[in-house]
Write a protein that holds these residues in place. Structure first.
Motif, PDB file in Angstrom:
ATOM      1  N   THR A 253      -6.962  41.246  41.948  1.00  0.00           N
ATOM      2  CA  THR A 253      -8.221  41.920  41.624  1.00  0.00           C
ATOM      3  C   THR A 253      -7.948  43.212  40.859  1.00  0.00           C
ATOM      4  OG1 THR A 253      -9.227  40.969  43.590  1.00  0.00           O
ATOM      5  CG2 THR A 253     -10.350  42.855  42.615  1.00  0.00           C
ATOM      6  N   ASP A 254      -6.963  43.966  41.305  1.00  0.00           N
ATOM      7  CA  ASP A 254      -6.587  45.207  40.622  1.00  0.00           C
ATOM      8  C   ASP A 254      -6.052  44.917  39.225  1.00  0.00           C
ATOM      9  OD1 ASP A 254      -7.292  46.543  42.949  1.00  0.00           O
ATOM     10  OD2 ASP A 254      -5.224  46.719  43.661  1.00  0.00           O
ATOM     11  N   LEU A 255      -5.225  43.870  39.108  1.00  0.00           N
ATOM     12  CA  LEU A 255      -4.676  43.491  37.812  1.00  0.00           C
ATOM     13  C   LEU A 255      -5.786  43.159  36.823  1.00  0.00           C
ATOM     14  CD1 LEU A 255      -2.187  42.778  36.053  1.00  0.00           C
ATOM     15  CD2 LEU A 255      -2.410  40.452  36.951  1.00  0.00           C
ATOM     16  N   LEU A 256      -6.781  42.412  37.273  1.00  0.00           N
ATOM     17  CA  LEU A 256      -7.906  42.062  36.400  1.00  0.00           C
ATOM     18  C   LEU A 256      -8.698  43.307  35.994  1.00  0.00           C
ATOM     19  CD1 LEU A 256      -9.129  38.836  38.227  1.00  0.00           C
ATOM     20  CD2 LEU A 256      -7.867  38.951  36.064  1.00  0.00           C
ATOM     21  N   ALA A 257      -8.857  44.241  36.907  1.00  0.00           N
ATOM     22  CA  ALA A 257      -9.580  45.481  36.605  1.00  0.00           C
ATOM     23  C   ALA A 257      -8.804  46.313  35.579  1.00  0.00           C
ATOM     24  CB  ALA A 257      -9.821  46.281  37.880  1.00  0.00           C
ATOM     25  N   VAL A 258      -7.483  46.393  35.725  1.00  0.00           N
ATOM     26  CA  VAL A 258      -6.663  47.130  34.765  1.00  0.00           C
ATOM     27  C   VAL A 258      -6.730  46.457  33.393  1.00  0.00           C
ATOM     28  CG1 VAL A 258      -4.285  47.753  34.165  1.00  0.00           C
ATOM     29  CG2 VAL A 258      -5.145  48.175  36.470  1.00  0.00           C
ATOM     30  N   ALA A 259      -6.664  45.124  33.366  1.00  0.00           N
ATOM     31  CA  ALA A 259      -6.757  44.396  32.094  1.00  0.00           C
ATOM     32  C   ALA A 259      -8.088  44.693  31.409  1.00  0.00           C
ATOM     33  CB  ALA A 259      -6.595  42.896  32.324  1.00  0.00           C
ATOM     34  N   LYS A 260      -9.164  44.771  32.187  1.00  0.00           N
ATOM     35  CA  LYS A 260     -10.478  45.084  31.607  1.00  0.00           C
ATOM     36  C   LYS A 260     -10.496  46.497  31.046  1.00  0.00           C
ATOM     37  CE  LYS A 260     -15.432  45.186  32.487  1.00  0.00           C
ATOM     38  NZ  LYS A 260     -15.599  46.311  31.588  1.00  0.00           N
ATOM     39  N   ARG A 261      -9.872  47.440  31.747  1.00  0.00           N
ATOM     40  CA  ARG A 261      -9.817  48.817  31.245  1.00  0.00           C
ATOM     41  C   ARG A 261      -9.012  48.896  29.953  1.00  0.00           C
ATOM     42  NH1 ARG A 261      -8.414  50.933  36.681  1.00  0.00           N
ATOM     43  NH2 ARG A 261      -6.625  51.875  35.670  1.00  0.00           N
ATOM     44  N   ILE A 262      -7.917  48.141  29.881  1.00  0.00           N
ATOM     45  CA  ILE A 262      -7.130  48.109  28.641  1.00  0.00           C
ATOM     46  C   ILE A 262      -7.971  47.545  27.510  1.00  0.00           C
ATOM     47  CG2 ILE A 262      -5.153  46.995  27.502  1.00  0.00           C
ATOM     48  CD1 ILE A 262      -3.723  47.191  30.271  1.00  0.00           C
ATOM     49  N   PHE A 263      -8.689  46.457  27.769  1.00  0.00           N
ATOM     50  CA  PHE A 263      -9.578  45.866  26.766  1.00  0.00           C
ATOM     51  C   PHE A 263     -10.636  46.879  26.326  1.00  0.00           C
ATOM     52  CE2 PHE A 263     -13.639  43.811  25.836  1.00  0.00           C
ATOM     53  CZ  PHE A 263     -13.279  43.056  24.731  1.00  0.00           C
ATOM     54  N   ASP A 264     -11.245  47.565  27.297  1.00  0.00           N
ATOM     55  CA  ASP A 264     -12.269  48.568  26.977  1.00  0.00           C
ATOM     56  C   ASP A 264     -11.689  49.678  26.101  1.00  0.00           C
ATOM     57  OD1 ASP A 264     -14.076  47.109  28.469  1.00  0.00           O
ATOM     58  OD2 ASP A 264     -14.054  48.473  30.190  1.00  0.00           O
ATOM     59  N   ASN A 265     -10.457  50.117  26.403  1.00  0.00           N
ATOM     60  CA  ASN A 265      -9.818  51.151  25.591  1.00  0.00           C
ATOM     61  C   ASN A 265      -9.616  50.683  24.155  1.00  0.00           C
ATOM     62  OD1 ASN A 265      -9.674  52.890  27.766  1.00  0.00           O
ATOM     63  ND2 ASN A 265      -7.547  52.420  28.227  1.00  0.00           N
ATOM     64  N   HIS A 266      -9.175  49.441  23.996  1.00  0.00           N
ATOM     65  CA  HIS A 266      -8.992  48.889  22.651  1.00  0.00           C
ATOM     66  C   HIS A 266     -10.326  48.792  21.925  1.00  0.00           C
ATOM     67  CE1 HIS A 266      -4.724  47.864  22.570  1.00  0.00           C
ATOM     68  NE2 HIS A 266      -4.844  47.593  23.863  1.00  0.00           N
ATOM     69  N   LEU A 267     -11.360  48.420  22.651  1.00  0.00           N
ATOM     70  CA  LEU A 267     -12.692  48.304  22.060  1.00  0.00           C
ATOM     71  C   LEU A 267     -13.197  49.671  21.610  1.00  0.00           C
ATOM     72  CD1 LEU A 267     -14.934  46.302  21.422  1.00  0.00           C
ATOM     73  CD2 LEU A 267     -15.820  46.676  23.723  1.00  0.00           C
ATOM     74  N   VAL A 268     -12.999  50.688  22.430  1.00  0.00           N
ATOM     75  CA  VAL A 268     -13.408  52.052  22.072  1.00  0.00           C
ATOM     76  C   VAL A 268     -12.667  52.503  20.821  1.00  0.00           C
ATOM     77  CG1 VAL A 268     -13.287  54.475  22.805  1.00  0.00           C
ATOM     78  CG2 VAL A 268     -14.171  52.746  24.375  1.00  0.00           C
ATOM     79  N   ASP A 269     -11.365  52.231  20.762  1.00  0.00           N
ATOM     80  CA  ASP A 269     -10.574  52.601  19.582  1.00  0.00           C
ATOM     81  C   ASP A 269     -11.088  51.889  18.334  1.00  0.00           C
ATOM     82  OD1 ASP A 269      -8.994  54.230  21.150  1.00  0.00           O
ATOM     83  OD2 ASP A 269      -7.320  52.808  21.267  1.00  0.00           O
ATOM     84  N   ALA A 270     -11.410  50.605  18.461  1.00  0.00           N
ATOM     85  CA  ALA A 270     -11.912  49.836  17.317  1.00  0.00           C
ATOM     86  C   ALA A 270     -13.264  50.364  16.857  1.00  0.00           C
ATOM     87  CB  ALA A 270     -12.010  48.352  17.673  1.00  0.00           C
ATOM     88  N   ILE A 271     -14.132  50.704  17.785  1.00  0.00           N
ATOM     89  CA  ILE A 271     -15.449  51.244  17.438  1.00  0.00           C
ATOM     90  C   ILE A 271     -15.292  52.597  16.748  1.00  0.00           C
ATOM     91  CG2 ILE A 271     -17.582  52.199  18.418  1.00  0.00           C
ATOM     92  CD1 ILE A 271     -17.425  49.909  20.512  1.00  0.00           C
ATOM     93  N   SER A 272     -14.398  53.427  17.260  1.00  0.00           N
ATOM     94  CA  SER A 272     -14.158  54.738  16.645  1.00  0.00           C
ATOM     95  C   SER A 272     -13.651  54.582  15.219  1.00  0.00           C
ATOM     96  CB  SER A 272     -13.143  55.536  17.462  1.00  0.00           C
ATOM     97  OG  SER A 272     -13.652  55.814  18.735  1.00  0.00           O
ATOM     98  N   LEU A 273     -12.731  53.655  15.006  1.00  0.00           N
ATOM     99  CA  LEU A 273     -12.200  53.403  13.671  1.00  0.00           C
ATOM    100  C   LEU A 273     -13.304  52.920  12.728  1.00  0.00           C
ATOM    101  CD1 LEU A 273      -9.806  53.256  11.751  1.00  0.00           C
ATOM    102  CD2 LEU A 273      -9.345  50.956  12.622  1.00  0.00           C
ATOM    103  N   LEU A 274     -14.160  52.039  13.215  1.00  0.00           N
ATOM    104  CA  LEU A 274     -15.266  51.551  12.393  1.00  0.00           C
ATOM    105  C   LEU A 274     -16.223  52.685  12.014  1.00  0.00           C
ATOM    106  CD1 LEU A 274     -16.093  48.146  14.106  1.00  0.00           C
ATOM    107  CD2 LEU A 274     -15.145  48.491  11.824  1.00  0.00           C
ATOM    108  N   GLU A 275     -16.470  53.597  12.947  1.00  0.00           N
ATOM    109  CA  GLU A 275     -17.343  54.740  12.658  1.00  0.00           C
ATOM    110  C   GLU A 275     -16.721  55.636  11.591  1.00  0.00           C
ATOM    111  OE1 GLU A 275     -18.115  56.560  16.438  1.00  0.00           O
ATOM    112  OE2 GLU A 275     -19.581  55.027  16.984  1.00  0.00           O
ATOM    113  N   VAL A 276     -15.411  55.853  11.658  1.00  0.00           N
ATOM    114  CA  VAL A 276     -14.719  56.657  10.634  1.00  0.00           C
ATOM    115  C   VAL A 276     -14.855  55.978   9.280  1.00  0.00           C
ATOM    116  CG1 VAL A 276     -12.440  57.431   9.851  1.00  0.00           C
ATOM    117  CG2 VAL A 276     -13.126  57.788  12.236  1.00  0.00           C
ATOM    118  N   ILE A 277     -14.608  54.691   9.230  1.00  0.00           N
ATOM    119  CA  ILE A 277     -14.710  53.946   7.972  1.00  0.00           C
ATOM    120  C   ILE A 277     -16.128  53.994   7.428  1.00  0.00           C
ATOM    121  CG2 ILE A 277     -14.611  51.613   6.973  1.00  0.00           C
ATOM    122  CD1 ILE A 277     -12.231  51.099   8.919  1.00  0.00           C
TER     123      ILE A 277
END
Length: 109
Positions: free
Chosen positions: A81-105
């Motif tokens: 359960t913890d592993l799945l939660a950490v994986a989701k947080r990693i995914f969310d971090n990547h998503l935030v980074d991608a959204i930020s990059l798109l906003e800059v572009i």
């Protein structure tokens, strides 16, 4: 690092490398279920669910206990359960980074 540990980790993550297996683990994180319950929650036919459960059982990620004519499946280790939660947080971090990059572009256009 010990080669055996690296191999164990590789095999463990291979067992997780299927969307339905991840979903099964997410559902089992909420509580024990039998195949019919998993099938209903996942909206998938029983043979597909059983096939994916077999992979998870073979890698000792889940286990089943006979209850009358049913088998009740559980996570072998609650840390999944913890592993799945950490994986989701990693995914969310990547998503935030991608959204930020798109906003800059978009702002540069």
């Amino acid at each position: 690092m010990n080669h055996n540990i690296q191999q164990f980790k590789a095999d463990f993550f291979k067992a997780l490398a299927h969307p339905m297996r991840i979903r099964i683990l997410e559902v089992l994180s909420e509580g024990n279920k039998n195949v019919n319950e998993l099938q209903s929650i996942l909206g998938s036919e029983g043979s597909a669910v059983s096939q994916q459960l077999a992979v998870l059982r073979n890698k000792n990620i889940v286990f089943g206990l006979k209850d009358g004519t049913s088998v009740i499946y559980s996570l072998r280790d609650p840390l999944i359960t913890d592993l799945l939660a950490v994986a989701k947080r990693i995914f969310d971090n990547h998503l935030v980074d991608a959204i930020s990059l798109l906003e800059v572009i978009r702002n540069e256009s």
